[in-house]
Design a protein around this motif. Structure first.
Motif, PDB file in Angstrom:
ATOM      1  N   HIS A  51      10.638  -5.715  -0.372  1.00 44.74           N
ATOM      2  CA  HIS A  51       9.888  -4.460  -0.487  1.00 44.74           C
ATOM      3  C   HIS A  51      10.811  -3.257  -0.332  1.00 44.74           C
ATOM      4  N   ARG A  52      11.840  -3.404   0.466  1.00 47.51           N
ATOM      5  CA  ARG A  52      12.719  -2.273   0.729  1.00 47.51           C
ATOM      6  C   ARG A  52      13.944  -2.248  -0.169  1.00 47.51           C
ATOM      7  N   PHE A  53      14.517  -3.415  -0.445  1.00 49.85           N
ATOM      8  CA  PHE A  53      15.812  -3.454  -1.122  1.00 49.85           C
ATOM      9  C   PHE A  53      15.803  -4.197  -2.453  1.00 49.85           C
ATOM     10  N   GLY A  54      14.859  -5.082  -2.683  1.00 55.05           N
ATOM     11  CA  GLY A  54      14.879  -5.941  -3.865  1.00 55.05           C
ATOM     12  C   GLY A  54      14.096  -5.394  -5.027  1.00 55.05           C
ATOM     13  N   HIS A  55      14.541  -4.284  -5.562  1.00 57.08           N
ATOM     14  CA  HIS A  55      13.809  -3.631  -6.642  1.00 57.08           C
ATOM     15  C   HIS A  55      13.905  -4.395  -7.959  1.00 57.08           C
ATOM     16  N   ASN A  56      14.847  -5.326  -8.072  1.00 60.09           N
ATOM     17  CA  ASN A  56      14.993  -6.102  -9.304  1.00 60.09           C
ATOM     18  C   ASN A  56      14.286  -7.453  -9.232  1.00 60.09           C
ATOM     19  N   ILE A  57      13.667  -7.748  -8.110  1.00 60.78           N
ATOM     20  CA  ILE A  57      12.936  -9.013  -7.954  1.00 60.78           C
ATOM     21  C   ILE A  57      11.615  -8.895  -8.719  1.00 60.78           C
ATOM     22  N   PRO A  58      11.326  -9.836  -9.612  1.00 62.61           N
ATOM     23  CA  PRO A  58      10.051  -9.785 -10.343  1.00 62.61           C
ATOM     24  C   PRO A  58       8.868  -9.816  -9.371  1.00 62.61           C
ATOM     25  N   LEU A  59       7.840  -9.075  -9.703  1.00 66.80           N
ATOM     26  CA  LEU A  59       6.669  -8.949  -8.837  1.00 66.80           C
ATOM     27  C   LEU A  59       6.019 -10.298  -8.556  1.00 66.80           C
ATOM     28  N   HIS A  60       5.936 -11.164  -9.563  1.00 61.76           N
ATOM     29  CA  HIS A  60       5.280 -12.459  -9.353  1.00 61.76           C
ATOM     30  C   HIS A  60       6.046 -13.325  -8.350  1.00 61.76           C
TER      31      HIS A  60
ATOM     32  N   VAL B  71       0.835  -1.197   0.000  1.00 61.27           N
ATOM     33  CA  VAL B  71       0.000   0.000   0.000  1.00 61.27           C
ATOM     34  C   VAL B  71       0.871   1.250   0.000  1.00 61.27           C
ATOM     35  N   VAL B  72       1.954   1.234   0.764  1.00 58.69           N
ATOM     36  CA  VAL B  72       2.858   2.382   0.832  1.00 58.69           C
ATOM     37  C   VAL B  72       3.463   2.665  -0.550  1.00 58.69           C
ATOM     38  N   LYS B  73       3.744   1.641  -1.309  1.00 59.75           N
ATOM     39  CA  LYS B  73       4.381   1.821  -2.621  1.00 59.75           C
ATOM     40  C   LYS B  73       3.514   2.600  -3.606  1.00 59.75           C
ATOM     41  N   ILE B  74       2.187   2.604  -3.431  1.00 54.44           N
ATOM     42  CA  ILE B  74       1.336   3.324  -4.381  1.00 54.44           C
ATOM     43  C   ILE B  74       1.083   4.776  -3.958  1.00 54.44           C
ATOM     44  N   ALA B  75       1.637   5.186  -2.822  1.00 55.49           N
ATOM     45  CA  ALA B  75       1.471   6.569  -2.358  1.00 55.49           C
ATOM     46  C   ALA B  75       2.360   7.497  -3.173  1.00 55.49           C
ATOM     47  N   CYS B  76       1.916   8.743  -3.297  1.00 50.69           N
ATOM     48  CA  CYS B  76       2.723   9.709  -4.048  1.00 50.69           C
ATOM     49  C   CYS B  76       3.311  10.786  -3.140  1.00 50.69           C
ATOM     50  N   THR B  77       3.285  10.555  -1.842  1.00 52.04           N
ATOM     51  CA  THR B  77       3.918  11.470  -0.892  1.00 52.04           C
ATOM     52  C   THR B  77       5.125  10.775  -0.278  1.00 52.04           C
ATOM     53  N   ASP B  78       5.811  11.476   0.594  1.00 46.52           N
ATOM     54  CA  ASP B  78       6.994  10.934   1.242  1.00 46.52           C
ATOM     55  C   ASP B  78       6.591   9.763   2.148  1.00 46.52           C
ATOM     56  N   THR B  79       7.200   8.622   1.925  1.00 45.36           N
ATOM     57  CA  THR B  79       6.862   7.409   2.681  1.00 45.36           C
ATOM     58  C   THR B  79       7.998   6.965   3.593  1.00 45.36           C
ATOM     59  N   THR B  80       8.915   7.836   3.887  1.00 42.19           N
ATOM     60  CA  THR B  80      10.087   7.477   4.686  1.00 42.19           C
ATOM     61  C   THR B  80       9.684   6.921   6.049  1.00 42.19           C
ATOM     62  N   ILE B  81       8.736   7.565   6.705  1.00 47.77           N
ATOM     63  CA  ILE B  81       8.311   7.109   8.034  1.00 47.77           C
ATOM     64  C   ILE B  81       7.738   5.696   7.947  1.00 47.77           C
ATOM     65  N   ASN B  82       6.919   5.444   6.937  1.00 50.99           N
ATOM     66  CA  ASN B  82       6.328   4.114   6.767  1.00 50.99           C
ATOM     67  C   ASN B  82       7.402   3.069   6.492  1.00 50.99           C
ATOM     68  N   GLN B  83       8.375   3.422   5.668  1.00 51.53           N
ATOM     69  CA  GLN B  83       9.433   2.473   5.349  1.00 51.53           C
ATOM     70  C   GLN B  83      10.285   2.156   6.575  1.00 51.53           C
ATOM     71  N   VAL B  84      10.637   3.177   7.331  1.00 50.70           N
ATOM     72  CA  VAL B  84      11.429   2.966   8.546  1.00 50.70           C
ATOM     73  C   VAL B  84      10.629   2.157   9.559  1.00 50.70           C
ATOM     74  N   TYR B  85       9.356   2.508   9.720  1.00 55.09           N
ATOM     75  CA  TYR B  85       8.496   1.776  10.656  1.00 55.09           C
ATOM     76  C   TYR B  85       8.394   0.299  10.256  1.00 55.09           C
ATOM     77  N   GLY B  86       8.116   0.028   8.981  1.00 58.39           N
ATOM     78  CA  GLY B  86       7.971  -1.352   8.510  1.00 58.39           C
ATOM     79  C   GLY B  86       9.225  -2.171   8.702  1.00 58.39           C
ATOM     80  N   LEU B  87      10.363  -1.588   8.379  1.00 52.01           N
ATOM     81  CA  LEU B  87      11.639  -2.296   8.539  1.00 52.01           C
ATOM     82  C   LEU B  87      11.964  -2.508  10.012  1.00 52.01           C
TER      83      LEU B  87
END
Length: 155
Positions: free
Chosen positions: A107-116, A29-45
């Motif tokens: 979700h945080r580091f694996g940007h090259n991992i295929p979505l499926h 859900v955080v990935k589809i936001a168009c605002t700063d998601t730093t707090i969400n990313q830090v919280y999730g990790l």
């Protein structure tokens, strides 16, 4: 996990509101936001690492107490049986934590991992692990073990 919905609620979504996932995972859900998601990313990790760290510490302390007690048993057969009882639990821990860790970190580091691949592994730890628990623990029962063997031999 209680703060997650509140952290998500404060975000604004200017693109699609459809997540590319089979369930409503926080970071999806955080990935589809168009605002700063730093707090969400830090919280999730932070939550993921804390949960795993606390679990590992508690499991390690428990197993060290179990192993110490088992090696004090007088009979070799009793030690073998007691340690054999721990094997299913260790299997469940491994098949639970490995896909969960993979999902959290991709979700945080694996940007090259295929979505499926990410979706399959996320579903693995959400659906398959709980379905396998009765089989893994039930395999210690002779009657259930025989039925499982018969089922797999028929395949």
């Amino acid at each position: 996990m209680a703060p997650a919905p509140f952290l998500i609620r404060r975000l604004s979504y200017c693109r699609t509101n459809v997540i590319a996932h089979t369930y409503c995972e926080h970071m999806a859900v955080v990935k589809i936001a168009c605002t700063d998601t730093t707090i969400n990313q830090v919280y999730g990790l932070t939550v993921a690492l804390l949960v795993i760290a606390v679990d590992i510490v508690c499991i390690s302390v428990s197993y060290s107490a179990i192993v110490r007690t088992v090696f004090r048993l007088s009979s070799k057969e009793a030690r073998h049986k007691a340690l054999g009882t721990c094997a299913p639990h260790i299997c469940v821990i491994l098949i639970s934590y490995v896909p969960a860790l993979f999902s959290f970190f991709t979700h945080r580091f694996g940007h090259n991992i295929p979505l499926h691949v990410h979706i399959i592994l996320a579903n693995l730890y959400i659906l398959v692990v709980p379905m396998c628990n009765p089989m893994i623990y039930g395999a210690r029962t002779k009657e259930i073990r025989r039925k499982i063997i018969v089922i797999f031999q028929e395949c």
